[in-house]
Design a protein around this motif. Structure first.
Motif, PDB file in Angstrom:
ATOM      1  N   LEU A  71      -3.543  14.785  -8.227  1.00  0.00           N
ATOM      2  CA  LEU A  71      -2.871  15.595  -6.940  1.00  0.00           C
ATOM      3  C   LEU A  71      -3.318  17.601  -7.747  1.00  0.00           C
ATOM      4  N   VAL A  72      -2.969  17.124  -9.018  1.00  0.00           N
ATOM      5  CA  VAL A  72      -3.390  18.667  -9.592  1.00  0.00           C
ATOM      6  C   VAL A  72      -4.216  19.301 -10.072  1.00  0.00           C
ATOM      7  N   LEU A  73      -4.731  18.079  -9.015  1.00  0.00           N
ATOM      8  CA  LEU A  73      -7.341  18.274  -8.629  1.00  0.00           C
ATOM      9  C   LEU A  73      -7.102  18.955  -7.913  1.00  0.00           C
ATOM     10  N   ALA A  74      -6.407  17.980  -6.603  1.00  0.00           N
ATOM     11  CA  ALA A  74      -6.767  18.885  -5.457  1.00  0.00           C
ATOM     12  C   ALA A  74      -6.232  20.353  -5.285  1.00  0.00           C
ATOM     13  N   PHE A  75      -5.389  20.628  -5.683  1.00  0.00           N
ATOM     14  CA  PHE A  75      -4.496  22.209  -5.743  1.00  0.00           C
ATOM     15  C   PHE A  75      -5.002  22.905  -6.388  1.00  0.00           C
ATOM     16  N   GLY A  76      -5.597  22.074  -7.676  1.00  0.00           N
ATOM     17  CA  GLY A  76      -6.690  23.585  -8.396  1.00  0.00           C
ATOM     18  C   GLY A  76      -7.491  23.988  -7.165  1.00  0.00           C
ATOM     19  N   VAL A  77      -8.961  23.296  -6.461  1.00  0.00           N
ATOM     20  CA  VAL A  77      -9.605  23.195  -5.917  1.00  0.00           C
ATOM     21  C   VAL A  77      -8.838  24.186  -4.167  1.00  0.00           C
ATOM     22  N   VAL A  78      -8.345  23.685  -4.196  1.00  0.00           N
ATOM     23  CA  VAL A  78      -7.962  24.474  -2.828  1.00  0.00           C
ATOM     24  C   VAL A  78      -7.585  25.986  -3.186  1.00  0.00           C
ATOM     25  N   ALA A  79      -6.718  25.996  -4.774  1.00  0.00           N
ATOM     26  CA  ALA A  79      -6.532  27.335  -4.704  1.00  0.00           C
ATOM     27  C   ALA A  79      -7.027  28.309  -5.351  1.00  0.00           C
ATOM     28  N   TRP A 138       4.015   7.244 -17.568  1.00  0.00           N
ATOM     29  CA  TRP A 138       2.188   8.169 -17.765  1.00  0.00           C
ATOM     30  C   TRP A 138       1.190   7.114 -16.689  1.00  0.00           C
ATOM     31  N   GLY A 139       0.889   7.975 -15.460  1.00  0.00           N
ATOM     32  CA  GLY A 139      -0.445   6.974 -14.954  1.00  0.00           C
ATOM     33  C   GLY A 139       0.343   6.543 -13.532  1.00  0.00           C
ATOM     34  N   ALA A 140       1.527   6.692 -13.661  1.00  0.00           N
ATOM     35  CA  ALA A 140       1.790   5.211 -13.024  1.00  0.00           C
ATOM     36  C   ALA A 140       1.732   6.134 -10.904  1.00  0.00           C
ATOM     37  N   LYS A 141       2.256   6.208 -10.146  1.00  0.00           N
ATOM     38  CA  LYS A 141       1.199   6.283  -8.643  1.00  0.00           C
ATOM     39  C   LYS A 141       2.732   6.166  -8.006  1.00  0.00           C
ATOM     40  N   GLY A 142       2.717   7.065  -7.422  1.00  0.00           N
ATOM     41  CA  GLY A 142       4.120   7.141  -6.225  1.00  0.00           C
ATOM     42  C   GLY A 142       3.900   7.380  -5.071  1.00  0.00           C
ATOM     43  N   ASP A 143       5.325   7.975  -4.662  1.00  0.00           N
ATOM     44  CA  ASP A 143       4.438   8.871  -2.601  1.00  0.00           C
ATOM     45  C   ASP A 143       4.381  10.156  -2.646  1.00  0.00           C
ATOM     46  N   LEU A 144       3.298  10.914  -2.079  1.00  0.00           N
ATOM     47  CA  LEU A 144       3.503  12.084  -2.391  1.00  0.00           C
ATOM     48  C   LEU A 144       4.060  12.238  -0.427  1.00  0.00           C
ATOM     49  N   LYS A 145       4.314  12.853   0.298  1.00  0.00           N
ATOM     50  CA  LYS A 145       5.195  13.573   1.569  1.00  0.00           C
ATOM     51  C   LYS A 145       4.130  14.701   1.699  1.00  0.00           C
ATOM     52  N   LEU A 146       3.479  14.096   2.773  1.00  0.00           N
ATOM     53  CA  LEU A 146       2.811  15.296   3.422  1.00  0.00           C
ATOM     54  C   LEU A 146       3.347  16.814   3.776  1.00  0.00           C
ATOM     55  N   SER A 147       4.504  16.314   4.464  1.00  0.00           N
ATOM     56  CA  SER A 147       5.292  16.971   5.274  1.00  0.00           C
ATOM     57  C   SER A 147       5.912  18.390   4.373  1.00  0.00           C
ATOM     58  N   TYR A 205       3.128  22.715  -6.876  1.00  0.00           N
ATOM     59  CA  TYR A 205       2.967  21.390  -7.329  1.00  0.00           C
ATOM     60  C   TYR A 205       3.916  20.450  -7.978  1.00  0.00           C
ATOM     61  N   VAL A 206       4.345  21.119  -8.424  1.00  0.00           N
ATOM     62  CA  VAL A 206       5.817  20.513  -9.293  1.00  0.00           C
ATOM     63  C   VAL A 206       6.380  20.006  -8.498  1.00  0.00           C
ATOM     64  N   GLN A 207       6.994  20.614  -7.889  1.00  0.00           N
ATOM     65  CA  GLN A 207       7.650  20.372  -6.406  1.00  0.00           C
ATOM     66  C   GLN A 207       7.667  19.001  -5.334  1.00  0.00           C
ATOM     67  N   VAL A 208       6.204  18.918  -5.255  1.00  0.00           N
ATOM     68  CA  VAL A 208       6.007  18.205  -4.432  1.00  0.00           C
ATOM     69  C   VAL A 208       5.617  16.727  -4.901  1.00  0.00           C
ATOM     70  N   ARG A 209       5.038  16.728  -6.411  1.00  0.00           N
ATOM     71  CA  ARG A 209       4.115  15.855  -6.767  1.00  0.00           C
ATOM     72  C   ARG A 209       4.736  13.991  -6.896  1.00  0.00           C
ATOM     73  N   PRO A 210       4.018  12.781  -6.654  1.00  0.00           N
ATOM     74  CA  PRO A 210       4.940  12.096  -6.834  1.00  0.00           C
ATOM     75  C   PRO A 210       5.823  11.988  -8.315  1.00  0.00           C
ATOM     76  N   SER A 211       6.943  11.304  -7.806  1.00  0.00           N
ATOM     77  CA  SER A 211       7.838  10.726  -8.533  1.00  0.00           C
ATOM     78  C   SER A 211       7.584   9.300  -9.499  1.00  0.00           C
ATOM     79  N   ASP A 241       7.088  23.535 -17.929  1.00  0.00           N
ATOM     80  CA  ASP A 241       7.090  22.461 -16.892  1.00  0.00           C
ATOM     81  C   ASP A 241       8.227  21.357 -17.043  1.00  0.00           C
ATOM     82  N   PRO A 242       9.159  20.433 -15.625  1.00  0.00           N
ATOM     83  CA  PRO A 242      10.284  20.296 -15.700  1.00  0.00           C
ATOM     84  C   PRO A 242      10.330  19.050 -16.721  1.00  0.00           C
ATOM     85  N   ASP A 243       8.795  18.640 -16.911  1.00  0.00           N
ATOM     86  CA  ASP A 243       8.718  17.924 -17.576  1.00  0.00           C
ATOM     87  C   ASP A 243       8.352  17.702 -18.851  1.00  0.00           C
TER      88      ASP A 243
END
Length: 385
Positions: free
Chosen positions: A131-139, A368-377, A354-360, A223-225
């Motif tokens: 998701l960081v990659l996608a944000f970076g490419v478009v930014a 670390w490396g875990a997957k989660g939901d990304l709501k495009l809305s 990115y920080v606001q929408v990244r998967p929880s 970063d909040p993390d």
């Protein structure tokens, strides 16, 4: 100004023939260029006193001078290149896209889907790095519009790697300073990608890199993390000063961690292309492949699944559509803000978004490396209204 190939050849001479540590060699390239000492012949015609100011001690200066003299004696009269000996061609990940070449087209991403209703109804499953990659490419399409897609993929992948390493250090998965903190890549131009200071090299065949130096404003905090984002660069860092788009250089992101490993003896350097291309980079091919395989569409659960509380199934067969929907959401987001903020502000916002929408994911090492939901809305809600 020396061409990119001449600079890479000079770096090869210093690091391989003269045995100067590559980090130190990179730091002296610009000063040698200013003094027109860019070939073994030119260096061989000088003396230790002339060379001493370019190196930290007289011993290194003499070492470089002797190497230049040895190489010059072997050289055919009139041939003042630093080309390595001819060798059998072999496939390489560093066979990179060139301006207008067919390989640039091969990197094309799916056409963004801009249908807001379809985007809003889509939930993806992914981990955070792509998701960081996608944000970076478009930014980068909006903050550095002169960069071709291949360069944007390379630069964005560098930001991903730097962010991942910072997170790994904060979790105790990795230890020690990064290659950049230790000075690897010193002297190479720096650009900001989502708050990260990415070391770059000018691509051969594109416009020359401006000589001007500017200081970057403090943009990113924490970063909040708990992962600290970079706030500034050293005074010696050459950064890209705004110039007309047709004068800006196309760039590759330098992989300073690979550079450190190669010079540190963990491999002989051939695996990162030191002998062929001068410096290791983040390749756009691998970045694109990562982006295309990292997202799955989360299907709506059926009544049976809801009743039995089964896990939601993932649809992985529609990779292009999934990426097209994600890119569409990001395009709509950046389009809404780009006319109203500067490129620097937009870059900083990209990280915040990115920080606001990244998967929880779970806290600590377990996430670390875990997957989660990304709501495009959630991405659409960040648009400027």
């Amino acid at each position: 100004m020396s061409s990119a190939s001449e600079i890479q050849a000079l770096l090869r001479f210093l690091s391989q023939d003269a045995k100067v540590p590559i980090a130190k060699a990179m730091g002296t390239i610009k000063n040698l260029q200013k003094a027109n000492l860019t070939t073994p012949t030119a260096i061989a015609a000088s003396n230790p006193v002339t060379l001493a100011p370019f190196f930290e001690d007289g011993k290194t200066a003499k070492q470089v001078l002797n190497a230049a003299k040895r190489l010059s004696k072997k050289r055919v009269a009139g041939d003042d290149t630093l080309s390595p000996p001819a060798k059998k061609a072999r496939p390489s990940q560093f066979e990179l896209p060139q301006p207008g070449g067919p390989t640039e087209e091969s990197l094309d991403l799916p056409m963004p889907i801009l249908d807001e209703e379809r985007i809003a109804d889509t939930v993806l499953v992914t981990n955070r790095a792509p998701l960081v990659l996608a944000f970076g490419v478009v930014a980068l399409k909006y903050t550095m519009p002169e960069q071709p897609l291949s360069s944007r993929l390379s630069l964005a992948q560098a930001a991903v790697s730097m962010n991942s390493r910072s997170k790994a250090v904060s979790l105790g998965i990795e230890q020690g300073k990064s290659a950049d903190e230790e000075g690897w890549g010193q002297g190479q131009a720096v650009v900001k990608v989502m708050g990260r200071s990415v070391r770059t090299m000018k691509r051969s065949g594109w416009a020359d890199l401006p000589n001007e130096v500017k200081h970057e404003p403090e943009e990113m905090k924490h970063d909040p993390d708990g992962v600290k984002q970079e706030t500034s660069t050293q005074d010696t860092d050459a950064t890209i000063k705004p110039t007309p788009a047709d004068e800006k250089p196309a760039l590759w992101a330098l992989d300073v961690e690979a550079l450190k490993k190669a010079q540190g003896g963990e491999n002989d350097g051939t695996g990162v292309g030191l002998a062929d291309t001068g410096l290791p980079i983040y390749t756009p091919q691998s970045a694109r492949a990562y982006l295309m395989r990292a997202f799955s569409k989360k299907a709506a659960p059926s009544r049976t699944e809801v009743a039995s509380k089964k896990a939601t199934k993932l649809k992985s067969s529609d990779g292009e559509e999934v990426v097209a929907l994600l890119l569409g959401a990001l395009e709509l987001l950046f389009q809404s803000w780009s006319p109203h903020v500067s490129a620097e502000q937009l870059d900083a916002k990209a990280w915040q978004w990115y920080v606001q929408v990244r998967p929880s994911v779970a806290d600590g090492v377990h996430g670390w490396g875990a997957k989660g939901d990304l709501k495009l809305s959630d991405i659409l809600r960040l648009r400027r209204t």
